[in-house]
Design a protein around this motif. Structure first.
Motif, PDB file in Angstrom:
ATOM      1  N   GLN A 257      11.539  42.966  85.345  1.00 54.10           N
ATOM      2  CA  GLN A 257      11.945  41.757  86.048  1.00 54.10           C
ATOM      3  C   GLN A 257      10.933  40.643  85.795  1.00 54.10           C
ATOM      4  O   GLN A 257       9.750  40.797  86.100  1.00 54.10           O
ATOM      5  CB  GLN A 257      12.064  42.008  87.560  1.00 54.10           C
ATOM      6  CG  GLN A 257      13.011  43.127  87.955  1.00 54.10           C
ATOM      7  CD  GLN A 257      14.434  42.854  87.562  1.00 54.10           C
ATOM      8  OE1 GLN A 257      14.822  41.707  87.324  1.00 54.10           O
ATOM      9  NE2 GLN A 257      15.245  43.890  87.482  1.00 54.10           N
ATOM     10  N   TYR A 276       8.615  41.042  97.021  1.00 59.50           N
ATOM     11  CA  TYR A 276       9.513  41.836  96.182  1.00 59.50           C
ATOM     12  C   TYR A 276       9.580  43.282  96.697  1.00 59.50           C
ATOM     13  O   TYR A 276      10.666  43.852  96.863  1.00 59.50           O
ATOM     14  CB  TYR A 276       9.011  41.799  94.746  1.00 59.50           C
ATOM     15  CG  TYR A 276       9.846  42.556  93.744  1.00 59.50           C
ATOM     16  CD1 TYR A 276      10.897  41.938  93.072  1.00 59.50           C
ATOM     17  CD2 TYR A 276       9.560  43.894  93.432  1.00 59.50           C
ATOM     18  CE1 TYR A 276      11.657  42.624  92.134  1.00 59.50           C
ATOM     19  CE2 TYR A 276      10.313  44.591  92.498  1.00 59.50           C
ATOM     20  CZ  TYR A 276      11.358  43.951  91.852  1.00 59.50           C
ATOM     21  OH  TYR A 276      12.098  44.647  90.920  1.00 59.50           O
ATOM     22  N   GLY A 286      16.479  44.586  92.325  1.00 54.44           N
ATOM     23  CA  GLY A 286      15.390  43.889  91.655  1.00 54.44           C
ATOM     24  C   GLY A 286      15.838  42.590  91.033  1.00 54.44           C
ATOM     25  O   GLY A 286      15.102  41.599  91.029  1.00 54.44           O
ATOM     26  N   GLU A 287      17.063  42.566  90.516  1.00 56.94           N
ATOM     27  CA  GLU A 287      17.591  41.352  89.894  1.00 56.94           C
ATOM     28  C   GLU A 287      17.713  40.217  90.907  1.00 56.94           C
ATOM     29  O   GLU A 287      17.340  39.067  90.629  1.00 56.94           O
ATOM     30  CB  GLU A 287      18.958  41.622  89.257  1.00 56.94           C
ATOM     31  CG  GLU A 287      18.907  42.534  88.041  1.00 56.94           C
ATOM     32  CD  GLU A 287      18.754  44.005  88.393  1.00 56.94           C
ATOM     33  OE1 GLU A 287      18.840  44.345  89.603  1.00 56.94           O
ATOM     34  OE2 GLU A 287      18.530  44.815  87.475  1.00 56.94           O
ATOM     35  N   ALA A 290      14.121  39.042  92.038  1.00 57.92           N
ATOM     36  CA  ALA A 290      13.436  38.291  90.987  1.00 57.92           C
ATOM     37  C   ALA A 290      14.052  36.912  90.793  1.00 57.92           C
ATOM     38  O   ALA A 290      13.338  35.922  90.590  1.00 57.92           O
ATOM     39  CB  ALA A 290      13.468  39.072  89.677  1.00 57.92           C
TER      40      ALA A 290
END
Length: 440
Positions: A257, A276, A286-287, A290
């Motif tokens: 990421q 995060y 995570g996408e 980020a």
């Protein structure tokens, strides 16, 4: 009946307080007098995330809230910044029904490190983020190990701790805990082989006080530590910054990421990583995390841009009585590489209490400004002479004293057009910002 009355009084007090521009903690104080255990009586959301530590609390909370909301979650958090139990009570009770139910998916709490135990005596977080523990506000907090002892009673066995693996002291909170997640940085472009700064708080193990060794350091005493006696060391991380490109203003998390940096500071990187980690533990992809972090600009005013005459200026808010906050911002200026001037203001040591204690100035590595592109340094404010005494013990020669902040701003406005960096605290920032043209 007391529950209903406490909630009603808090809601009324908060509404009245908003009319006069106050009311972040006083309504909660009244509610706690009516019903001291009111926070135990509420129906709270499934996720209760707490964030504490010496530095980075507000920024980390802001980013967590932004990520969770982007993921479709309803988040209640103390946007007004009041982070002791009275402020937390105001936050929770004003968002609760008169029957005591807080309608949200997540309750997100920034907690003052000294008062976390009191805040969480009636309920406990499901996730608890500790950003770091440094020497901070000596007259209020004393030694970091004392602050550690203050936080310890706030930790519940069923709470998942999200800890900074690179901080030798706050990592000790994992002892005796079975639910721990770690965040930290691998060795990267900004790492050094040995600790930096004018002091070394990580020289001795916080567990057994034997000498510590470092494989690498990211700043001050934050890095890959190992005790030579008891084995206390940086643990393996669950969420990791695997690459840093300050020139390109990006970091890579877990090797996959990529997050863009609005502020190219090691401090900001740790806050991003803590945010995060907390959101991933709450089920966010995570996408999504980020993407939000890469486009997020902090709202707390710690970094602001402006114009003063021909100067383009940047305010770097540096917490007074906290040398690491100063050191990271000085490091940012040292890495700038373009010609600039620097204004350092210390006019009120604290906005919460009066003290003229300035020994913390001697913990700051001002020699970081000894680089060719820093053309001039101006020292201003009530404690300019304390600053001048500190600067007289550096190798810097291009500094001058202009005690009056207005006069310092006027002199800079009428001379030169280099980039201008202003280093000061929340207590003093408006004394400068009121004299500049802010960027939209």
């Amino acid at each position: 009946m007391r529950t209903f009355l406490a909630i009603a009084v808090c809601k009324l007090g908060h509404a009245l307080g908003k009319l006069i521009g106050k009311g972040s903690s006083m309504p909660g104080k009244f509610a706690l007098k009516i019903c001291p255990d009111i926070l135990r009586r509420l129906e709270l959301p499934q996720h209760i995330i707490a964030v504490t530590g010496s530095n980075g609390k507000t920024s980390t909370v802001e980013m967590i809230a932004a990520i969770l909301r982007a993921d479709g979650k309803t988040v209640v958090y103390n946007e007004e910044g009041s982070n002791q139990i009275e402020g937390v009570a105001t936050l929770v009770l004003t968002r609760a029904t008169l029957g005591g139910k807080v309608k949200a998916d997540v309750l997100l709490i920034e907690s003052d490190e000294r008062y976390a135990a009191r805040t969480f005596q009636f309920f406990h977080p499901t996730e608890f983020v500790v950003t770091n523990l440094y020497r901070d506000q000596l007259t209020r907090n004393g030694h970091p190990e004392w602050v550690y002892d203050s936080i310890l009673p706030a930790l519940h066995a069923e709470t998942e701790l999200i800890l900074n693996a690179d901080d030798p002291l706050s990592s000790c909170f994992a002892q005796g805990q079975h639910k721990v997640k770690w965040f930290g940085l691998d060795r990267c472009s900004i790492s050094t082989d040995s600790p930096t700064g004018v002091y070394h708080d990580g020289a001795y193990c916080p567990v057994c006080h034997a000498p510590m060794e470092y494989g690498y350091v990211h700043y001050n005493h934050i890095g890959a530590y190992r005790c030579t006696k008891c084995g206390h060391k940086k643990p393996s991380t669950d969420y990791t910054v695997t690459a840093v490109d300050l020139e390109g203003a990006t970091v890579t998390i877990d090797g996959e990421q990529t997050v863009s940096l609005a502020f190219r500071s090691i401090y900001n990187i740790y806050n991003i990583l803590a945010s995060y980690a907390a959101c991933r533990e709450c089920g966010v992809s995570g996408e999504t995390a980020a993407a939000v972090l890469g486009n997020y600009l902090l709202k707390n005013g710690r970094m602001q841009t402006f114009h003063l005459g021909a100067h383009h200026g940047t305010l770097l808010t540096s917490k007074h009585e906290n040398s690491i906050a100063y050191d990271t911002n000085l490091r940012y200026i040292a890495a700038w590489e373009q010609e600039c001037v620097v204004l350092v203001i210390v006019d009120a040591v604290s906005r919460k209490y009066f003290t003229s204690e300035t020994s913390w100035l001697w913990d700051i590595d001002f020699d970081q400004l000894n680089v060719p592109h820093v053309k001039r340094i101006v020292l201003a404010g009530r404690y300019c002479n304390d600053l001048a005494e500190r600067f007289s013990y550096t190798d810097l020669e291009n500094w001058s004293v202009v005690p009056d902040i207005a006069a310092a701003a006027s002199e800079l406005k009428n001379n030169g057009g280099e980039e201008l960096f202003v280093i000061t605290c929340f207590s003093d920032r408006d004394k400068l910002l009121s004299r500049v043209e802010k960027e939209a």
